[in-house]
Design a protein around this motif. Structure first.
Motif, mmCIF file in Angstrom:
data_model
loop_
_atom_site.group_PDB
_atom_site.id
_atom_site.type_symbol
_atom_site.label_atom_id
_atom_site.label_comp_id
_atom_site.label_asym_id
_atom_site.label_seq_id
_atom_site.Cartn_x
_atom_site.Cartn_y
_atom_site.Cartn_z
ATOM 1 N N PRO A 98 0.826 -1.207 0.000
ATOM 2 C CA PRO A 98 0.000 0.000 0.000
ATOM 3 C C PRO A 98 0.862 1.259 0.000
ATOM 4 C CG PRO A 98 -0.676 -1.526 1.747
ATOM 5 C CD PRO A 98 0.637 -2.015 1.207
ATOM 6 N N LEU A 117 1.050 4.983 1.512
ATOM 7 C CA LEU A 117 0.496 5.894 2.509
ATOM 8 C C LEU A 117 1.327 7.161 2.550
ATOM 9 C CD1 LEU A 117 -0.429 2.917 3.891
ATOM 10 C CD2 LEU A 117 -1.339 4.591 5.490
ATOM 11 N N ALA A 162 0.983 11.441 3.445
ATOM 12 C CA ALA A 162 0.158 12.486 4.039
ATOM 13 C C ALA A 162 -0.046 13.660 3.079
ATOM 14 C CB ALA A 162 0.791 12.975 5.335
ATOM 15 N N CYS A 180 2.760 -1.227 9.344
ATOM 16 C CA CYS A 180 2.114 0.095 9.343
ATOM 17 C C CYS A 180 1.127 0.171 10.501
ATOM 18 C CB CYS A 180 1.385 0.328 8.018
ATOM 19 S SG CYS A 180 0.420 1.848 7.999
ATOM 20 N N SER A 186 11.952 15.346 5.428
ATOM 21 C CA SER A 186 11.770 14.884 4.059
ATOM 22 C C SER A 186 11.560 16.045 3.099
ATOM 23 C CB SER A 186 10.543 13.977 3.971
ATOM 24 O OG SER A 186 10.753 12.802 4.722
ATOM 25 N N TYR A 191 7.547 16.491 5.450
ATOM 26 C CA TYR A 191 7.263 15.485 6.490
ATOM 27 C C TYR A 191 8.443 15.383 7.465
ATOM 28 C CZ TYR A 191 5.890 10.792 8.251
ATOM 29 O OH TYR A 191 5.526 9.703 9.017
ATOM 30 N N HIS A 226 6.685 5.357 -3.207
ATOM 31 C CA HIS A 226 7.193 4.665 -2.019
ATOM 32 C C HIS A 226 8.400 5.378 -1.413
ATOM 33 C CE1 HIS A 226 4.459 1.314 -1.984
ATOM 34 N NE2 HIS A 226 4.749 0.974 -3.218
ATOM 35 N N ARG A 278 14.580 6.721 0.777
ATOM 36 C CA ARG A 278 13.799 6.863 1.997
ATOM 37 C C ARG A 278 14.568 6.244 3.149
ATOM 38 N NH1 ARG A 278 8.503 3.383 1.794
ATOM 39 N NH2 ARG A 278 8.239 4.295 3.875
ATOM 40 N N PHE A 284 5.914 1.829 10.544
ATOM 41 C CA PHE A 284 6.479 2.273 9.270
ATOM 42 C C PHE A 284 6.390 3.794 9.071
ATOM 43 C CE2 PHE A 284 6.703 1.155 4.479
ATOM 44 C CZ PHE A 284 8.075 1.002 4.539
ATOM 45 N N ALA A 287 10.785 7.577 6.995
ATOM 46 C CA ALA A 287 10.459 8.777 6.216
ATOM 47 C C ALA A 287 10.772 8.578 4.735
ATOM 48 C CB ALA A 287 11.220 9.975 6.754
ATOM 49 N N TRP A 339 11.250 10.063 0.871
ATOM 50 C CA TRP A 339 11.888 11.269 0.295
ATOM 51 C C TRP A 339 12.772 11.979 1.325
ATOM 52 C CZ3 TRP A 339 6.253 11.582 0.528
ATOM 53 C CH2 TRP A 339 5.643 10.814 -0.467
ATOM 54 N N TRP A 389 3.420 12.962 12.624
ATOM 55 C CA TRP A 389 2.384 12.118 13.230
ATOM 56 C C TRP A 389 2.472 12.124 14.746
ATOM 57 C CZ3 TRP A 389 -1.665 11.418 10.642
ATOM 58 C CH2 TRP A 389 -1.641 11.174 9.268
#
Ligand SMILES: Nc1nc2c(c(=O)[nH]1)N[C@H]1C(S)=C(S)[C@@H](COP(=O)(O)O)O[C@H]1N2
Ligand SMILES: [Mo]
Length: 199
Positions: free
Chosen positions: A30, A32, A34, A78, A112, A116, A145, A150, A158, A162, A164, A179
């Motif tokens: 998946p 994910l 933000a 995750c 990032s 982030y 991804h 990363r 997960f 981070a 990027w 987060w």
């Protein structure tokens, strides 16, 4: 009604020894994020570790690719409850990157491209626990991804890995990231189900 597919038990495996509590296995990978996926060129990419005194340690793409490479195979978990076992990566160990870094810091805050951030104790980046990865399953890490590169810190949820990533700020004090500021756990150990603050 139960739909039974040959070779599949019909229910997600749970309680497996390699599956942390409250997690299920997914064969997918998946995405994910933000926010939007930032466009990051390898030509201008750089990775910077900034110590608590402000000293900067920089690597261009070619310099990073010239460092000793490792190929970790790890399980990822995750906080939204999917886990993926035995994922294959290639990259540089944070031990290699931190090797010449003069620091007395206890905390790291990863930054990032795109803005982030996520925090973790500096010790959790050491001793073969974390990598700066650029390859997934033998191919260039796809942008969604986290490509070009990363963070990979598989022993924590997960969100600590981070995408990027552009640098790490080392600090004497712990600074919560994106987060963590939004109510997620400061540390995020999947085996102790540290999903939210107070867990
Ligand atoms: N820069 C950045 N890194 C990030 C995120 C993000 O939104 N932005 N999401 C985190 C979360 S919550 C997870 S589960 C993983 C997802 O990585 P994936 O999209 O490759 O599965 O990236 C983490 N790293
Ligand atoms: Mo996540």
């Amino acid at each position: 009604m139960a739909i039974i597919t040959p070779g599949f038990s019909g229910r997600p495996r749970s309680g497996a020894p390699d599956l942390p509590p409250g997690q299920y296995l997914t064969p997918d990978f998946p995405v994910l994020s933000a926010g939007p996926t930032p466009k990051v060129s390898r030509d201008t990419w750089e990775f910077v570790i900034t110590s608590e005194t402000g000293t900067e340690y920089r690597w261009s793409w070619d310099e990073m690719m010239g460092l000793p490479q490792e190929t970790p195979t790890v399980d990822i978990h995750c906080v939204t409850r999917w886990s993926k076992l035995g994922t294959n990566w290639q990259g540089v160990s944070l031990d290699t990157l931190l090797d010449g870094v003069d620091t007395a810091a206890d905390y790291a805050l990863a930054h990032s491209y795109g803005g982030y951030t996520t925090n973790l104790p500096l010790d959790d980046l050491r001793d073969g626990q974390a990598w700066l990865v650029h390859t997934y399953d033998g191919a260039e890490l796809p942008a969604e991804h986290g490509g070009p590169a990363r963070l990979l810190v598989p022993h924590l949820y997960f969100w600590k890995s981070a995408k990027w990533v552009r640098g790490i700020h080392l600090g004497i004090e712990d600074t919560p990231g994106f987060w963590e500021t939004a109510g997620y756990h400061d540390y995020g150990d999947p085996w102790r189900e540290q999903r939210y603050q107070g867990d």
